[in-house]
Design a protein around this motif. Structure first.
Motif, PDB file in Angstrom:
ATOM      1  N   ARG A  85      -5.862  11.419  -3.623  1.00 13.23           N
ATOM      2  CA  ARG A  85      -5.644  11.008  -4.487  1.00 13.23           C
ATOM      3  C   ARG A  85      -4.443  10.232  -4.676  1.00 13.23           C
ATOM      4  N   HIS A  86      -3.972   8.838  -5.042  1.00  5.14           N
ATOM      5  CA  HIS A  86      -3.255   9.029  -5.047  1.00  5.14           C
ATOM      6  C   HIS A  86      -2.499   8.914  -6.442  1.00  5.14           C
ATOM      7  N   VAL A  87      -1.508   9.811  -7.214  1.00  8.10           N
ATOM      8  CA  VAL A  87      -1.320  10.840  -7.768  1.00  8.10           C
ATOM      9  C   VAL A  87       0.733  11.322  -7.315  1.00  8.10           C
ATOM     10  N   PHE A 122       5.054   6.664  -5.301  1.00 10.44           N
ATOM     11  CA  PHE A 122       5.300   7.934  -4.310  1.00 10.44           C
ATOM     12  C   PHE A 122       4.006   9.040  -4.287  1.00 10.44           C
ATOM     13  N   HIS A 123       3.925   9.402  -3.244  1.00  6.56           N
ATOM     14  CA  HIS A 123       2.640  10.613  -3.372  1.00  6.56           C
ATOM     15  C   HIS A 123       2.921  11.880  -3.087  1.00  6.56           C
ATOM     16  N   MET A 124       2.629  12.400  -4.488  1.00  8.27           N
ATOM     17  CA  MET A 124       3.004  14.275  -4.384  1.00  8.27           C
ATOM     18  C   MET A 124       2.170  14.775  -3.217  1.00  8.27           C
ATOM     19  N   ARG A 169       0.910  -1.495  -0.370  1.00  8.35           N
ATOM     20  CA  ARG A 169      -0.305  -0.075  -0.143  1.00  8.35           C
ATOM     21  C   ARG A 169       0.700   1.186   0.272  1.00  8.35           C
ATOM     22  N   CYS A 170       0.291   2.258  -0.005  1.00  6.07           N
ATOM     23  CA  CYS A 170       1.357   3.585  -0.339  1.00  6.07           C
ATOM     24  C   CYS A 170       1.177   4.783   1.283  1.00  6.07           C
ATOM     25  N   LEU A 171       1.865   4.671   1.464  1.00  6.34           N
ATOM     26  CA  LEU A 171       2.374   4.858   2.667  1.00  6.34           C
ATOM     27  C   LEU A 171       1.744   6.462   2.947  1.00  6.34           C
ATOM     28  N   VAL A 172       1.645   7.214   2.329  1.00  2.00           N
ATOM     29  CA  VAL A 172       0.922   8.601   2.541  1.00  2.00           C
ATOM     30  C   VAL A 172      -0.465   8.181   2.136  1.00  2.00           C
ATOM     31  N   CYS A 173      -0.934   7.285   0.777  1.00  2.00           N
ATOM     32  CA  CYS A 173      -2.842   7.089   0.826  1.00  2.00           C
ATOM     33  C   CYS A 173      -2.953   6.647   2.961  1.00  2.00           C
ATOM     34  N   ASP A 174      -2.149   5.951   3.209  1.00  4.06           N
ATOM     35  CA  ASP A 174      -2.747   5.366   4.686  1.00  4.06           C
ATOM     36  C   ASP A 174      -2.377   6.687   6.135  1.00  4.06           C
TER      37      ASP A 174
HETATM   38 ZN    ZN Z   1      -0.840   7.149  -1.991  1.00  2.37          ZN
END
Ligand code: ZN
Ligand code: ZN
Length: 328
Positions: free
Chosen positions: A214-216, A267-269, A170-175
């Protein structure tokens, strides 16, 4: 002279430059970013200008070093984004949403352009505000560096996001953002696509990050509507900081996108804002400990400061026209 020098102790590049624009005499009060100035002309809303003091250049001379005195060509580009023709505007939150959206749209087109230069590895868009931190030109503007290497901080971010992704899928920043929105105590402002959050691990007393929900990876991944909502989140976040002590907050703002070369799907901008005040008339200095270790001591309790910022957000909502989101 222009070159990059490598610090083998930390693995960092230093941009070395003796480039100084000739000190030309300017009439008192002359602003180089106002409409009708030498470089600006008339009939524009936002402008992308070359930096007169550019430490990097696409024409930089090749250099040669050796193992302990490693050098590299100072290839790249330094630009200035003039954000409005209106000299008297103090910060982006004083501009209408459509104007700030034009700034974000220009950031997107600069990103797209630099993606097309194979030698540019990282693009840092940033903004300094306030005489307290040495900004002498008060006309609203930001800057960007198109760099031939990946700087330490975004490199660490990319590594840590990749590691987390490999471990959790999973994405660190999304979490992180999901957890922050659930908990709520450090959320300052939000709209349908972005959240302004004081991170759990804030370094500066009133540090806030602006995260896309959103994951971008890049500004160029944003839809037109998302670009508009990023402009709104910038207005909401900065209006809160300016309302906090009922005075203009000096700060540095940086846009962290994924590196422009390679593949960085994890990567999450996001945008980070480092406000310089810890109280109405007190500056937070990155002094001894901070400048020696690059680590921070946080004076205070982040959750209490976040709640003060949320209160400031509510005051800002009444003063700032046309905010689309809500506080907390
Ligand atoms: Zn993300
Ligand atoms: Zn001006």
């Amino acid at each position: 002279m222009r070159e990059l020098r490598y610090n083998p102790l930390t693995g960092q590049w230093i941009i070395v430059s003796s480039v100084r624009a000739q000190r030309r005499w300017r009439p008192e009060g002359y602003c180089p970013f106002c409409p009708g100035a030498e470089e600006t002309g008339y009939g524009w809303d936002v402008l992308d200008l070359p930096n007169r003091f550019a430490a990097l250049s696409r024409d930089a001379e090749p250099v040669r070093g050796d193992e302990l005195q490693r050098k590299a060509q100072a290839y790249g580009y330094c630009g200035v984004v003039v954000e409005t023709p209106r000299h008297e505007v103090k910060d982006l939150d004083e501009l209408p949403l459509e104007s700030v959206t034009k700034v974000v749209d220009l950031w997107r087109s600069i990103t797209r352009r630099e993606m097309g230069d194979r030698r540019v590895v990282y693009l840092l868009i940033f903004r300094n505000k306030g005489e307290e931190i040495g900004v002498s030109l008060t006309h609203p503007h930001g800057q960007y560096y198109a760099l031939p290497y990946l700087p330490l901080k975004p490199r660490l971010m990319a590594d840590n996001m990749r590691r987390y992704y490999r471990r959790r899928g999973r994405c660190l920043v999304c979490d992180l953002v999901e957890g922050e929105l659930r908990e709520g105590v450090r959320v300052v402002y939000r709209n349908p696509s972005f959240a302004v959050i004081m991170p759990f691990f804030a370094s500066w007393p009133f540090e806030v990050h602006i995260y896309p929900l959103r994951h971008v990876q890049y500004l160029t991944d944003l839809s037109d509507e998302e670009a508009r909502l990023l402009a709104d989140a910038l207005r909401g976040g900065l209006a809160s900081l300016n309302a906090l002590f009922d005075r203009q907050m000096p700060y540095t703002l940086a846009v962290f996108q994924a590196p422009l070369r390679g593949s960085w799907p994890h990567f999450h901008m996001h945008v980070e804002v480092y406000p310089a005040l810890r109280d109405r008339d007190k500056l937070k200095y990155a002094a001894g400990f901070e400048s020696a270790t690059w680590d921070f001591t946080y004076d205070g309790v982040p959750e209490e400061n976040a709640s003060r910022l949320r209160e400031a957000c509510k005051r800002a909502m009444q003063k700032t026209q046309g905010l689309l989101g809500s506080c907390g």
